[in-house]
Design a protein around this motif. Structure first.
Motif, PDB file in Angstrom:
ATOM      1  N   LEU A 199       7.523   9.768 -15.584  1.00  0.00           N
ATOM      2  CA  LEU A 199       8.490  10.532 -14.798  1.00  0.00           C
ATOM      3  C   LEU A 199       8.344  10.206 -13.312  1.00  0.00           C
ATOM      4  O   LEU A 199       9.338   9.990 -12.610  1.00  0.00           O
ATOM      5  CB  LEU A 199       8.301  12.033 -15.030  1.00  0.00           C
ATOM      6  N   VAL A 200       7.109  10.168 -12.834  1.00  0.00           N
ATOM      7  CA  VAL A 200       6.858   9.842 -11.430  1.00  0.00           C
ATOM      8  C   VAL A 200       7.350   8.437 -11.111  1.00  0.00           C
ATOM      9  O   VAL A 200       8.034   8.205 -10.108  1.00  0.00           O
ATOM     10  CB  VAL A 200       5.354   9.965 -11.096  1.00  0.00           C
ATOM     11  N   LEU A 201       7.009   7.479 -11.959  1.00  0.00           N
ATOM     12  CA  LEU A 201       7.391   6.088 -11.712  1.00  0.00           C
ATOM     13  C   LEU A 201       8.899   5.898 -11.746  1.00  0.00           C
ATOM     14  O   LEU A 201       9.454   5.126 -10.960  1.00  0.00           O
ATOM     15  CB  LEU A 201       6.726   5.175 -12.744  1.00  0.00           C
ATOM     16  N   ARG A 202       9.571   6.615 -12.650  1.00  0.00           N
ATOM     17  CA  ARG A 202      11.022   6.448 -12.785  1.00  0.00           C
ATOM     18  C   ARG A 202      11.792   7.229 -11.725  1.00  0.00           C
ATOM     19  O   ARG A 202      12.624   6.681 -11.001  1.00  0.00           O
ATOM     20  CB  ARG A 202      11.461   6.902 -14.184  1.00  0.00           C
ATOM     21  N   GLU A 203      11.517   8.526 -11.620  1.00  0.00           N
ATOM     22  CA  GLU A 203      12.311   9.395 -10.759  1.00  0.00           C
ATOM     23  C   GLU A 203      11.955   9.280  -9.282  1.00  0.00           C
ATOM     24  O   GLU A 203      12.815   9.471  -8.429  1.00  0.00           O
ATOM     25  CB  GLU A 203      12.171  10.860 -11.196  1.00  0.00           C
ATOM     26  N   TYR A 261       0.808  -1.219   0.000  1.00  0.00           N
ATOM     27  CA  TYR A 261       0.000   0.000   0.000  1.00  0.00           C
ATOM     28  C   TYR A 261       0.842   1.271   0.000  1.00  0.00           C
ATOM     29  O   TYR A 261       0.566   2.209  -0.757  1.00  0.00           O
ATOM     30  CB  TYR A 261      -0.957   0.024   1.191  1.00  0.00           C
ATOM     31  N   ALA A 262       1.867   1.333   0.844  1.00  0.00           N
ATOM     32  CA  ALA A 262       2.653   2.571   0.972  1.00  0.00           C
ATOM     33  C   ALA A 262       3.278   2.972  -0.364  1.00  0.00           C
ATOM     34  O   ALA A 262       3.254   4.142  -0.747  1.00  0.00           O
ATOM     35  CB  ALA A 262       3.741   2.397   2.033  1.00  0.00           C
ATOM     36  N   ARG A 263       3.824   2.009  -1.080  1.00  0.00           N
ATOM     37  CA  ARG A 263       4.467   2.314  -2.365  1.00  0.00           C
ATOM     38  C   ARG A 263       3.437   2.759  -3.396  1.00  0.00           C
ATOM     39  O   ARG A 263       3.663   3.700  -4.160  1.00  0.00           O
ATOM     40  CB  ARG A 263       5.211   1.077  -2.869  1.00  0.00           C
ATOM     41  N   ILE A 264       2.286   2.090  -3.409  1.00  0.00           N
ATOM     42  CA  ILE A 264       1.217   2.467  -4.335  1.00  0.00           C
ATOM     43  C   ILE A 264       0.750   3.892  -4.030  1.00  0.00           C
ATOM     44  O   ILE A 264       0.563   4.715  -4.920  1.00  0.00           O
ATOM     45  CB  ILE A 264       0.021   1.494  -4.221  1.00  0.00           C
ATOM     46  N   ILE A 286       8.008  -0.060 -15.729  1.00  0.00           N
ATOM     47  CA  ILE A 286       7.130   1.040 -16.150  1.00  0.00           C
ATOM     48  C   ILE A 286       6.317   0.624 -17.371  1.00  0.00           C
ATOM     49  O   ILE A 286       5.126   0.912 -17.467  1.00  0.00           O
ATOM     50  CB  ILE A 286       7.950   2.304 -16.460  1.00  0.00           C
ATOM     51  N   ALA A 287       6.971  -0.060 -18.297  1.00  0.00           N
ATOM     52  CA  ALA A 287       6.282  -0.524 -19.507  1.00  0.00           C
ATOM     53  C   ALA A 287       5.110  -1.434 -19.146  1.00  0.00           C
ATOM     54  O   ALA A 287       4.035  -1.356 -19.752  1.00  0.00           O
ATOM     55  CB  ALA A 287       7.262  -1.258 -20.424  1.00  0.00           C
ATOM     56  N   PHE A 314      -0.506 -13.826 -13.468  1.00  0.00           N
ATOM     57  CA  PHE A 314       0.814 -14.189 -12.942  1.00  0.00           C
ATOM     58  C   PHE A 314       1.945 -14.002 -13.960  1.00  0.00           C
ATOM     59  O   PHE A 314       3.051 -14.479 -13.750  1.00  0.00           O
ATOM     60  CB  PHE A 314       0.823 -15.638 -12.423  1.00  0.00           C
ATOM     61  N   GLU A 315       1.690 -13.307 -15.053  1.00  0.00           N
ATOM     62  CA  GLU A 315       2.748 -13.053 -16.036  1.00  0.00           C
ATOM     63  C   GLU A 315       3.690 -11.948 -15.563  1.00  0.00           C
ATOM     64  O   GLU A 315       4.831 -11.862 -15.999  1.00  0.00           O
ATOM     65  CB  GLU A 315       2.141 -12.688 -17.389  1.00  0.00           C
ATOM     66  N   SER A 316       3.218 -11.099 -14.690  1.00  0.00           N
ATOM     67  CA  SER A 316       4.045 -10.059 -14.083  1.00  0.00           C
ATOM     68  C   SER A 316       3.866 -10.153 -12.575  1.00  0.00           C
ATOM     69  O   SER A 316       2.980 -10.866 -12.093  1.00  0.00           O
ATOM     70  CB  SER A 316       3.618  -8.670 -14.575  1.00  0.00           C
ATOM     71  N   ALA A 317       4.707  -9.434 -11.837  1.00  0.00           N
ATOM     72  CA  ALA A 317       4.585  -9.445 -10.379  1.00  0.00           C
ATOM     73  C   ALA A 317       3.241  -8.840  -9.970  1.00  0.00           C
ATOM     74  O   ALA A 317       2.715  -7.954 -10.654  1.00  0.00           O
ATOM     75  CB  ALA A 317       5.727  -8.648  -9.763  1.00  0.00           C
ATOM     76  N   PHE A 318       2.703  -9.303  -8.850  1.00  0.00           N
ATOM     77  CA  PHE A 318       1.435  -8.762  -8.371  1.00  0.00           C
ATOM     78  C   PHE A 318       1.575  -7.261  -8.120  1.00  0.00           C
ATOM     79  O   PHE A 318       0.641  -6.494  -8.392  1.00  0.00           O
ATOM     80  CB  PHE A 318       0.997  -9.468  -7.085  1.00  0.00           C
ATOM     81  N   SER A 319       2.746  -6.850  -7.625  1.00  0.00           N
ATOM     82  CA  SER A 319       2.974  -5.422  -7.352  1.00  0.00           C
ATOM     83  C   SER A 319       2.866  -4.591  -8.629  1.00  0.00           C
ATOM     84  O   SER A 319       2.356  -3.469  -8.607  1.00  0.00           O
ATOM     85  CB  SER A 319       4.342  -5.210  -6.709  1.00  0.00           C
ATOM     86  N   THR A 320       3.331  -5.147  -9.739  1.00  0.00           N
ATOM     87  CA  THR A 320       3.225  -4.444 -11.021  1.00  0.00           C
ATOM     88  C   THR A 320       1.777  -4.361 -11.463  1.00  0.00           C
ATOM     89  O   THR A 320       1.305  -3.335 -11.964  1.00  0.00           O
ATOM     90  CB  THR A 320       4.055  -5.166 -12.101  1.00  0.00           C
ATOM     91  N   TRP A 321       1.047  -5.448 -11.265  1.00  0.00           N
ATOM     92  CA  TRP A 321      -0.357  -5.510 -11.669  1.00  0.00           C
ATOM     93  C   TRP A 321      -1.196  -4.495 -10.885  1.00  0.00           C
ATOM     94  O   TRP A 321      -1.984  -3.745 -11.475  1.00  0.00           O
ATOM     95  CB  TRP A 321      -0.885  -6.925 -11.445  1.00  0.00           C
ATOM     96  N   ILE A 322      -1.018  -4.445  -9.572  1.00  0.00           N
ATOM     97  CA  ILE A 322      -1.796  -3.510  -8.764  1.00  0.00           C
ATOM     98  C   ILE A 322      -1.350  -2.080  -9.043  1.00  0.00           C
ATOM     99  O   ILE A 322      -2.166  -1.151  -9.028  1.00  0.00           O
ATOM    100  CB  ILE A 322      -1.690  -3.832  -7.246  1.00  0.00           C
ATOM    101  N   HIS A 323      -0.074  -1.869  -9.350  1.00  0.00           N
ATOM    102  CA  HIS A 323       0.393  -0.543  -9.722  1.00  0.00           C
ATOM    103  C   HIS A 323      -0.301  -0.066 -10.993  1.00  0.00           C
ATOM    104  O   HIS A 323      -0.665   1.105 -11.110  1.00  0.00           O
ATOM    105  CB  HIS A 323       1.917  -0.564  -9.950  1.00  0.00           C
ATOM    106  N   ARG A 324      -0.466  -0.960 -11.948  1.00  0.00           N
ATOM    107  CA  ARG A 324      -1.127  -0.595 -13.203  1.00  0.00           C
ATOM    108  C   ARG A 324      -2.563  -0.150 -12.935  1.00  0.00           C
ATOM    109  O   ARG A 324      -3.031   0.847 -13.497  1.00  0.00           O
ATOM    110  CB  ARG A 324      -1.119  -1.796 -14.165  1.00  0.00           C
TER     111      ARG A 324
END
Length: 198
Positions: free
Chosen positions: A154-158, A36-39, A167-168, A73-83
């Motif tokens: 920019l937000v996701l990278r920096e 949650y904190a990172r999201i 990011i992709a 499950f093709e990407s990490a759950f963290s990536t999925w919820i971030h999207r």
């Protein structure tokens, strides 16, 4: 060969994701606590309003629970919820219809809550503090004026330190597109800041 902490954490998240997708609310709750904190930081960086970011994050997690059967499950759950969270934040920005508000406080450290207070050095003069505050406002507005797609990468990278590959996955585009958007965003910021600070 011993597994690294990152590998162990990834395996833990995968196990929790499997359980959550099978309907285990406790496992989903654990994922919520872990991520949650990172999201929230990402969404706050996009919206510039902590309260609104909290609401959008809650909405994103509710969507994730309802759509858990779509996680493949093709990407990490963290990536999925971030999207999901990034898309929810973009929806909120579109509904807002006024993007001139101050946001992306993470670039200036001007968070009212003091979470990111970069002006804690008491040895600095009032003039220096004022100069930095004005610089922060200039940066905030410059970032605020970027197109949504450029501002997001920019937000996701920096701020979040995501790799181009991550990011992709989050924004659902090719790595080359991410790099192009990021390059354009940085270029526009440099031109804008050079003009306003010269």
């Amino acid at each position: 060969m011993h597994e690294t902490d990152e590998q162990l954490e990834a395996e833990r998240q995968l196990d929790l994701a499997r359980a959550a997708c099978a309907g285990d609310r406790a496992a989903f709750g654990q994922l919520f606590k872990l991520l949650y904190a990172r999201i929230h930081r990402t969404v706050w960086g996009m919206l510039g309003d902590e309260s609104e970011a909290h609401d959008v994050c809650q909405e994103a997690w509710i969507k994730a629970w309802k759509r858990r059967d779509r996680y493949n499950f093709e990407s990490a759950f963290s990536t999925w919820i971030h999207r999901i969270a990034v898309n929810s934040a973009l929806d909120a920005l579109r509904k807002r219809k006024r993007l001139g508000q101050r946001f992306l406080r993470v670039f200036s450290g001007s968070s009212e809550s003091g979470t990111l207070d970069m002006a804690a050095d008491t040895a600095r003069t009032p003039k220096e503090h004022l100069r930095d505050k004005e610089l922060g406002k200039t940066i905030e507005q410059a970032v605020a004026d970027l197109p949504e797609d450029q501002r997001t990468v920019l937000v996701l990278r920096e701020y979040e330190g995501y790799s181009y590959e991550e990011i992709a996955q989050v924004v659902n585009c090719k790595i080359g597109t991410v790099m192009s958007r990021l390059h354009l965003a940085r270029q526009k910021l440099q031109v804008r800041l050079k003009k306003e600070l010269s």
